[in-house]
Design a protein around this motif. Structure first.
Motif, short mmCIF file in Angstrom:
data_model
loop_
_atom_site.label_atom_id
_atom_site.label_comp_id
_atom_site.label_asym_id
_atom_site.label_seq_id
_atom_site.Cartn_x
_atom_site.Cartn_y
_atom_site.Cartn_z
N LEU A 263 40.40 -15.26 -15.43
CA LEU A 263 40.22 -15.63 -16.82
C LEU A 263 40.91 -16.95 -17.16
O LEU A 263 40.57 -17.59 -18.17
CB LEU A 263 40.76 -14.54 -17.75
N GLY A 264 41.89 -17.34 -16.38
CA GLY A 264 42.65 -18.55 -16.68
C GLY A 264 42.01 -19.80 -16.10
O GLY A 264 40.96 -19.76 -15.44
N ASN A 265 42.65 -20.92 -16.33
CA ASN A 265 42.16 -22.20 -15.82
C ASN A 265 42.61 -22.37 -14.38
O ASN A 265 43.51 -23.15 -14.07
CB ASN A 265 42.65 -23.33 -16.73
N HIS A 266 41.94 -21.63 -13.49
CA HIS A 266 42.36 -21.53 -12.10
C HIS A 266 42.08 -22.81 -11.32
O HIS A 266 42.55 -22.95 -10.18
CB HIS A 266 41.67 -20.34 -11.43
N ASP A 267 41.33 -23.75 -11.89
CA ASP A 267 41.16 -25.04 -11.22
C ASP A 267 42.28 -26.02 -11.57
O ASP A 267 42.30 -27.15 -11.07
CB ASP A 267 39.79 -25.65 -11.53
N ASP A 291 31.29 -18.90 -18.31
CA ASP A 291 30.41 -17.83 -18.77
C ASP A 291 31.00 -16.45 -18.46
O ASP A 291 30.89 -15.52 -19.27
CB ASP A 291 29.03 -17.96 -18.12
N ALA A 292 31.63 -16.32 -17.31
CA ALA A 292 32.19 -15.02 -16.92
C ALA A 292 33.28 -14.58 -17.89
O ALA A 292 33.43 -13.38 -18.18
CB ALA A 292 32.74 -15.09 -15.50
N THR A 293 34.04 -15.54 -18.42
CA THR A 293 35.08 -15.20 -19.39
C THR A 293 34.47 -14.75 -20.71
O THR A 293 34.95 -13.80 -21.35
CB THR A 293 36.02 -16.40 -19.59
N ALA A 331 36.25 -27.12 -17.76
CA ALA A 331 36.24 -27.29 -19.20
C ALA A 331 35.57 -28.59 -19.60
O ALA A 331 34.80 -28.64 -20.58
CB ALA A 331 37.67 -27.24 -19.75
N GLN A 332 35.82 -29.65 -18.85
CA GLN A 332 35.20 -30.92 -19.18
C GLN A 332 33.69 -30.87 -18.97
O GLN A 332 32.92 -31.48 -19.73
CB GLN A 332 35.83 -32.04 -18.34
N ALA A 333 33.26 -30.12 -17.96
CA ALA A 333 31.82 -29.96 -17.76
C ALA A 333 31.20 -29.19 -18.92
O ALA A 333 30.07 -29.50 -19.35
CB ALA A 333 31.58 -29.22 -16.43
N ARG A 334 31.91 -28.24 -19.44
CA ARG A 334 31.40 -27.48 -20.61
C ARG A 334 31.29 -28.39 -21.83
O ARG A 334 30.32 -28.32 -22.58
CB ARG A 334 32.32 -26.30 -20.91
N TRP A 349 33.60 -24.23 -30.35
CA TRP A 349 32.44 -23.67 -29.64
C TRP A 349 32.74 -22.26 -29.14
O TRP A 349 31.91 -21.34 -29.27
CB TRP A 349 32.08 -24.59 -28.46
N PHE A 350 33.91 -22.08 -28.58
CA PHE A 350 34.33 -20.78 -28.07
C PHE A 350 34.34 -19.75 -29.20
O PHE A 350 33.79 -18.64 -29.07
CB PHE A 350 35.72 -20.92 -27.45
N ILE A 351 34.95 -20.09 -30.33
CA ILE A 351 35.04 -19.18 -31.46
C ILE A 351 33.66 -18.91 -32.06
O ILE A 351 33.33 -17.76 -32.40
CB ILE A 351 36.00 -19.73 -32.53
#
Length: 547
Positions: A263-267, A291-293, A331-334, A349-351
């Motif tokens: 769920l975290g920013n694993h990259d 999307d998985a998150t 995140a930048q790709a999103r 966007w997330f909210i």
């Protein structure tokens, strides 16, 4: 009569009188009033020892000579009319909620011992009487809320149920449960058991503010099963209290990331090494935007909606640092994919995604005022905590608002500048300060359309520095009683015009009710020795609060 919160109107006859309760006094319900009547019989029966049985046809008590509860659709939904005279007691409510609030007033009129769980010195039931009076009443705001932070320090179910009763006794009708944060995940999710297996506990806790560099080195944890929460919801509903759950996203999420590192920013960071957070404060470890998150939290919320029937679901949205998103290729790709301007719009966007998701299921999202940044979701409501500014902007834009500015109604903040205050945090907010809090700032009082979007107000009890229910009691009371009057009563809109001396006199009577309820409130002259925390560093703010 020292009622609290103060009613809209109270009238007494010129010749004072009282209606005595006896072992033969009936307590009866007209159609629609049965639930409240059962509650009142149980509470008063325990305190007085009186049976208060329903009237029996033909016994001469069915025509109003006892206590009778009924609905009256001419009254506001939460309004009530209570009449006590020589013939008996008549309580009418615009709905079951109105009846219940009227029943709380009736209980106050009986005196502090009516709040005990067993009779005192009145084994024969004698000595109970209600003064002749007519009370007509209705609340100012529909949302009269209290936040309990059970994520930072867990409160066992019994303590939460007790707080439901305390809210109801003060005519407060929303319990906002802060169920998830960096320091703990408190709700069982069947699909994701590691949320509670891993995320519901931490191996130690910070003691006081971080500059003190103290830890207790004691594991802390706990969570509510889904059945526990269903019980809390049902218990609250019977007392006209709505439970609003909060699942905090996309920040304040390290407990969830510790349980499910994907769920975290694993990259950007090695999320597999993260554990449930042991410190207080803003945390850089936030959810990723994959999307998985989104699917993960949709699944979480699916179970949350099955437990909580509330219209509103709180999704936090506050204090979400953007550094990891700035460094994350994902995140930048999103941001590029969605045509967003920056990371603020990424959070929006997330909210907005979950705003649409909740709306499709007949629910509404509410979040802290940071959700205004980057554009507010169309159907979202705002909890305005960083002063009034966010709430003013949201209301003027046509969004519903719950006013809870930290400078005024964060009750974890200290009540005086004395060094004896336990773990002194935030602004000095005295009992009088809370009583003079006005949920509608001048900007909205001058704009009737925007003012209608202020659906209520809320006091917040954040628990970083409150590690058990005794500490919660100390910080909550008696200030929560002052807040209850602000939320319910038709007080002068100008705070300086309020009769604090009159409130303080009524508060002296109310302290006896709190004593009977077993509330360990802060004494007027400062904490008891055992309520202090000598040597534990706080985080006082000596600035002058705005507003």
């Amino acid at each position: 009569m020292h009622l609290l919160p103060a009613p809209l109107s109270l009238a007494q006859p010129a010749a004072a009188g009282a209606f005595a309760l006896t072992p033969g006094t009936p307590l009866s319900a007209a159609p629609g009033a049965e639930g409240v009547t059962a509650w009142l019989r149980a509470e008063l029966g325990a305190a007085t020892g009186l049976p208060l049985l329903p009237a029996v046809a033909g016994d001469g008590a069915g025509d109003g000579s006892g206590i009778r509860l009924a609905l009256d659709d001419a009254l506001e939904a939460e309004g009530y009319r209570l009449t006590v005279d020589a013939d008996g007691v008549r309580l009418d409510g615009g709905s079951a909620a109105g009846l219940f609030w009227g029943a709380q007033t009736l209980r106050q009129l009986l005196g502090a011992d009516a709040y005990r769980r067993s009779p005192l010195r009145r084994e024969d039931g004698e000595g109970w009487a209600l003064p002749h009076v007519t009370v007509l009443d209705a609340p100012r705001f529909g949302w009269r809320g209290v936040l309990l932070d059970v994520a930072r320090h867990f409160l066992p179910k019994a303590d939460v149920l007790r707080y439901v009763d305390l809210l109801a006794a003060h005519k407060l009708n929303v319990l906002h449960l802060h169920l998830t944060d960096d320091q703990g995940w408190r709700v069982e999710i069947a699909r994701y058991p590691r949320l509670t297996e891993v995320g519901s506990w931490r191996d130690r806790s910070m003691v006081g503010f971080r500059d003190g560099n103290r830890r207790d080195d004691r594991p802390h944890g706990g969570f509510y099963t889904q059945d526990d929460l269903r019980e809390i919801v049902a218990y609250a509903a019977a007392r006209q209290v709505t439970v609003v759950p909060e699942i905090d996203i996309p920040g304040h999420s390290q407990a969830a990331i510790a349980a499910y590192p994907e769920l975290g920013n694993h990259d950007v960071v090695d999320t597999a090494q993260l554990r449930t957070f042991t410190d207080w404060g803003i945390n850089p470890n936030v959810l990723n935007v994959e999307d998985a998150t989104l699917r993960f939290y949709e699944n979480v919320l699916t179970e949350v909606l099955e437990i909580f029937p509330s219209t509103f679901v709180h999704l936090g949205g506050d204090e979400c640092p953007k550094e990891q998103w700035r460094a994350s290729a994902s995140a930048q790709a999103r941001i590029k994919q969605e045509g967003l301007a920056d990371e603020d719009e990424l959070q929006s966007w997330f909210i907005r995604h979950f705003d649409r998701w909740l709306a499709a299921r007949g629910r509404r999202l509410i979040g802290w005022d940071e959700i205004l940044e980057g554009g507010l979701a169309a159907g979202a409501a705002v909890s305005s905590w960083r002063g009034y500014t966010g709430g003013i902007a949201a209301a003027q834009a046509g969004h519903d608002v719950v006013m809870c500015p930290e400078e005024h109604v964060y009750l974890d903040h200290r009540e005086s500048g004395s060094p004896d205050e336990p773990v002194p945090v935030g602004y000095v907010r005295t009992l009088e300060d809370v009583y003079r809090f006005e949920p509608l700032p001048p900007e909205l009082r001058q704009d009737a359309e925007a003012a209608r979007h202020v659906i209520g107000t809320q006091a917040n009890l954040w628990a970083e520095f409150m590690d058990d229910v005794r500490a919660v009691d100390y910080h909550a009371f008696p200030r929560l009683a002052a807040f209850a009057e602000v939320a319910w009563s038709d007080l002068p809109r100008e705070p300086a015009a309020r009769d604090y001396a009159g409130f303080a006199a009524r508060m002296e009577t109310h302290r006896a009710r709190l004593d009977a309820l077993g509330v360990e409130y802060r004494p007027a002259d400062g904490p008891h020795p055992w309520q202090r925390r000598p040597g534990v560093l706080g985080r006082p703010n000596d600035a002058t609060p705005e507003g």
